[in-house]
Each structure stands twice: as C-alpha cells, then as structure tokens.
Design a protein around this motif. Structure first.
Motif, mmCIF file in Angstrom:
data_model
loop_
_atom_site.group_PDB
_atom_site.id
_atom_site.type_symbol
_atom_site.label_atom_id
_atom_site.label_comp_id
_atom_site.label_asym_id
_atom_site.label_seq_id
_atom_site.Cartn_x
_atom_site.Cartn_y
_atom_site.Cartn_z
ATOM 1 N N GLY A 1 0.737 -1.243 0.000
ATOM 2 C CA GLY A 1 0.000 0.000 0.000
ATOM 3 C C GLY A 1 0.767 1.294 0.000
ATOM 4 N N PHE A 2 2.089 1.281 0.277
ATOM 5 C CA PHE A 2 2.759 2.558 0.547
ATOM 6 C C PHE A 2 4.119 2.715 -0.117
ATOM 7 C CE2 PHE A 2 0.121 1.319 4.227
ATOM 8 C CZ PHE A 2 -0.816 2.343 4.173
ATOM 9 N N THR A 3 4.396 1.956 -1.165
ATOM 10 C CA THR A 3 5.678 2.071 -1.851
ATOM 11 C C THR A 3 5.666 3.261 -2.817
ATOM 12 O OG1 THR A 3 5.009 0.650 -3.684
ATOM 13 C CG2 THR A 3 5.986 -0.440 -1.747
ATOM 14 N N PRO A 4 6.833 3.733 -3.249
ATOM 15 C CA PRO A 4 6.870 4.808 -4.238
ATOM 16 C C PRO A 4 6.151 4.468 -5.535
ATOM 17 C CG PRO A 4 9.006 4.594 -3.189
ATOM 18 C CD PRO A 4 8.188 3.435 -2.708
ATOM 19 N N ALA A 5 6.246 3.228 -5.991
ATOM 20 C CA ALA A 5 5.572 2.842 -7.240
ATOM 21 C C ALA A 5 4.065 3.011 -7.123
ATOM 22 C CB ALA A 5 5.929 1.400 -7.595
ATOM 23 N N ILE A 6 3.509 2.604 -5.991
ATOM 24 C CA ILE A 6 2.069 2.763 -5.765
ATOM 25 C C ILE A 6 1.720 4.241 -5.650
ATOM 26 C CG2 ILE A 6 0.195 2.309 -4.120
ATOM 27 C CD1 ILE A 6 1.639 -0.365 -3.499
ATOM 28 N N GLY A 7 2.553 4.995 -4.943
ATOM 29 C CA GLY A 7 2.317 6.429 -4.818
ATOM 30 C C GLY A 7 2.330 7.134 -6.159
ATOM 31 N N LEU A 8 3.246 6.756 -7.043
ATOM 32 C CA LEU A 8 3.322 7.359 -8.375
ATOM 33 C C LEU A 8 2.074 7.052 -9.187
ATOM 34 C CD1 LEU A 8 4.950 8.896 -10.532
ATOM 35 C CD2 LEU A 8 5.957 6.693 -11.199
#
Length: 387
Positions: free
Chosen positions: A368-375
C-alpha cells in the motif's frame, strides 16, 4: 506530463512532514520522466522582511494578489498540463486557485490536514478534540484563539476559511486526501465528495531494515501534547518491558521530557535526529509508538516503521486503523487511555509475536505505501483532473 507544484514551505527550523512529502513527490515524478517545476514561497523569508511587510503578512493570508499575478505569469510562460497545490499559508493564499482558473489549467490539491474545515487544521484545542467549526462558519476558532492561543493570530486564518471555501470547492478538480478518515471528516464539513479521492502518502525504501530483535521502543516526532507525549509518559510509568524507551524529536515539551527522562534509567531522550539517524533508530526498534490524542490525518512514522519490518502501536482513531491491522501488523489502543496504551506496548514487544508482526507490517507497506504505488495514484489523479 508537465506538472507545476505550488507550495509554501514551512520554516526550516522546524521539521516538516509536508515539506518532505512535496520533495519526495517532485523527485518521484521527475525520475519517472515527467517535467516538474515548482512555484514556491518560504516562511523563512518572513524573518528578513521589513517591519511594515511583516505587519501586512496576516492581511495577505486570505488573499494575496501578488501571488496570483506571479503564478499567472508562470502559467502563461510554461503552460503546464496540471497544477498541484499543497500548502498556501501564509505567503501564497488561495489566490493561486484563481490564477489556475483564469488560465484554464486544471488543478489538484493535496489536503495535508483539516484546514478546509478548521482554521488551525488540527480539530484539537485546549487538550481535547474539537469540531465546533466543522460544517459551519469558523468563527468559534477566533473566540477560542485556536491558533497559537491568540485571537489576533487566528482571525486571518478563520477569514481565509470563510471567504475562500467556495473558491476551493469550485476551482479544484481533484482533492487528494491522505486517508479515508480525513476524507470522511471533510465530507461531513460540506466538501464535494465526488471530487475527493484518497491518496495515501508513500514512503521510500529505507536504507536499513530490522534484522535483529529490537533493542528499544521508539517515539519519533514532535514533542507536543496532541502527539500524546504526556500520555506515553503516563503509560510508561506502568511498564517494565525489559528495554528502554527512546524519545527523538523536539518541540514545546522538550524540557519536560528531558527532566522526566533524567529521573528514569529506562528512558533516554536523544534529541533531534537527521534522516539517516532516524532510519537507524527505527531499524533497531522493537516497536514504534505514535500515541496521538488528536485525529492524525495520516501517520508517516507508522509507515516508515512498517517499511523497516517494525510493528507500531497507535490509537484506534484517525488514520491509524487504515494503516495498522490490529494484532497483525501492530497494536491499536484505546485513544487517550494510558492503561490501554501500556497493555498495547506489552503485547507488541512480546518475543513470541514481535517478529511475526514485523513481517506483517513490511507486507502491509509493500501492498500500500511504496513509491511505485504512490506514483500510480498521483498520475491517476492528474489524468482525471486533465480529463
């Protein structure tokens, strides 16, 4: 995409989660190939202003025509695909929203707190939760002096909320809430539900993760009453978990915390730490504790702990139930209850459960909180606004 990020940076002397989020998102977008430019003002600049300029700053909080003109010039020259607005207090003002509307450039806004329905943005005053201004005109905040315990300081913020509410609601294509708990509060205050989406903050992969059993329980954050520091002190008086409590950070309660720590062999105050030191302290922790008594809109330190395989203890209100699966990736305690907090800390450091919870916390981070998901979520919001 061409993205223009609009942000009033907080004072550098005080660590700012919002500044960090903005910087991380800019770096993330740039690394992904998007063209990113920033339109910023810095609160640090106030100290170098003349006395007359300083005196007029509060008058420009609700509306700063100079910011509107300056941003309009940038929009004309750069023609970004989308504008991403973060903080506008105190030097930018909501006049930047009008500049985007004038230029017909779609705008999104990240809501880092409850400032749309509460002048100081905290829903907290005089040691307790407060929703007096939610869904109504925000002038109770002036009566109570909610910002810096001053009616004079609170007045421009209340006027800002009152006169610009509709401008925000009509001029922003997408509001990015950092938790669903925050979104529900803001919708309850009258904000347009159809344009409000949840985009949790992301956390970069830590430089170091936990590999050995934890050495301490860690509190990392501002030393303030609303962060639950006094509650934690009360709970720790009831405990003997066989490891020390480390408190890292600074704030109004620093002297009180230092005095308390000096009287106990199982408590250490380590002061303000830089990013590398913070990651080291987290990676060596058995648990991170975030005992906030106000309704945290997110809880970044909890996710930073998850990324490092460290479980967290936090109250069962605000955003924390979205972040922590109780008894699996951490432990939730009854808000503002020292006995419940003490019991939660006993549970989380128990050797039979601690490693297992740490693994579950890391898995929760990865989902839920990785940079890839954030992007992905950031780009989705931009595309929706442009569409």
């Amino acid at each position: 995409m061409k993205v223009l990020v609009v942000h009033n940076r907080y004072r550098s002397e005080q660590p700012s989660g919002e500044n960090n989020v903005v910087d991380q998102e800019v770096a993330l977008l740039s690394a992904a190939g998007h063209e990113v430019r920033s339109f910023e003002r810095r609160s640090d600049d106030i100290s170098s202003m003349s006395l007359l300029e300083k005196a007029t700053v509060p008058l420009r909080v609700p509306w700063n025509p100079a910011s509107r003109v300056a941003l309009a010039e940038v929009l004309r020259s750069d023609r970004p695909d989308v504008v991403h607005i973060h903080n506008t207090f105190p030097l930018l003002s909501p006049s930047v929203v009008a500049a985007c509307t004038d230029a017909r450039v779609p705008a999104v806004a990240t809501l880092h707190n409850y400032g749309m329905v509460c002048p100081p943005g905290t829903l907290y005053r005089d040691g307790h939760l407060c929703g007096e201004c939610v869904g109504r005109r925000p002038f109770p905040a002036v009566r109570h002096g909610c910002y810096r315990d001053s009616r004079v300081a609170t007045l421009p913020m209340a006027v800002n909320v009152a006169v610009n509410r509709r401008r925000w609601w009509s001029g922003i294509s997408r509001f990015l809430c950092i938790s669903d708990a925050q979104r529900q509060v803001l919708i309850g205050g009258g904000m347009p539900a159809e344009r409000m989406v949840v985009k949790h903050n992301f956390v970069a992969e830590p430089l170091v993760r936990r590999t050995l059993p934890g050495e301490h329980v860690l509190y990392l954050g501002r030393l303030t009453e609303e962060k639950g520091v006094r509650l934690l002190m009360s709970a720790w008086e009831r405990l003997d978990v066989g490891m020390p409590l480390l408190l890292a950070g600074t704030g109004p309660m620093q002297d009180e915390v230092e005095r308390w720590a000096s009287t106990r062999p199982d408590v250490r105050y380590v002061g303000l730490a830089d990013k590398a030191r913070c990651q080291e302290l987290i990676a060596r922790a058995a648990a991170v504790v975030a005992p906030s008594v106000w309704l945290e809109a997110f809880g970044l330190v909890v996710v930073e702990a998850m990324a490092a395989d460290v479980p967290a203890v936090a109250p069962a209100h605000g955003a924390f139930p979205e972040l922590i699966e109780d008894g699996v990736s951490g432990v939730l305690h009854k808000p503002e209850d020292a006995a419940s907090l003490a019991d939660a800390l006993r549970q989380v450091v128990a050797p039979a459960r601690n490693h297992e919870m740490g693994e579950a916390a890391r898995l929760r981070y990865e989902k839920g909180f990785t940079p890839a998901i954030g992007l992905d979520r950031l780009v989705d919001a931009y595309e929706a606004a442009i569409g």
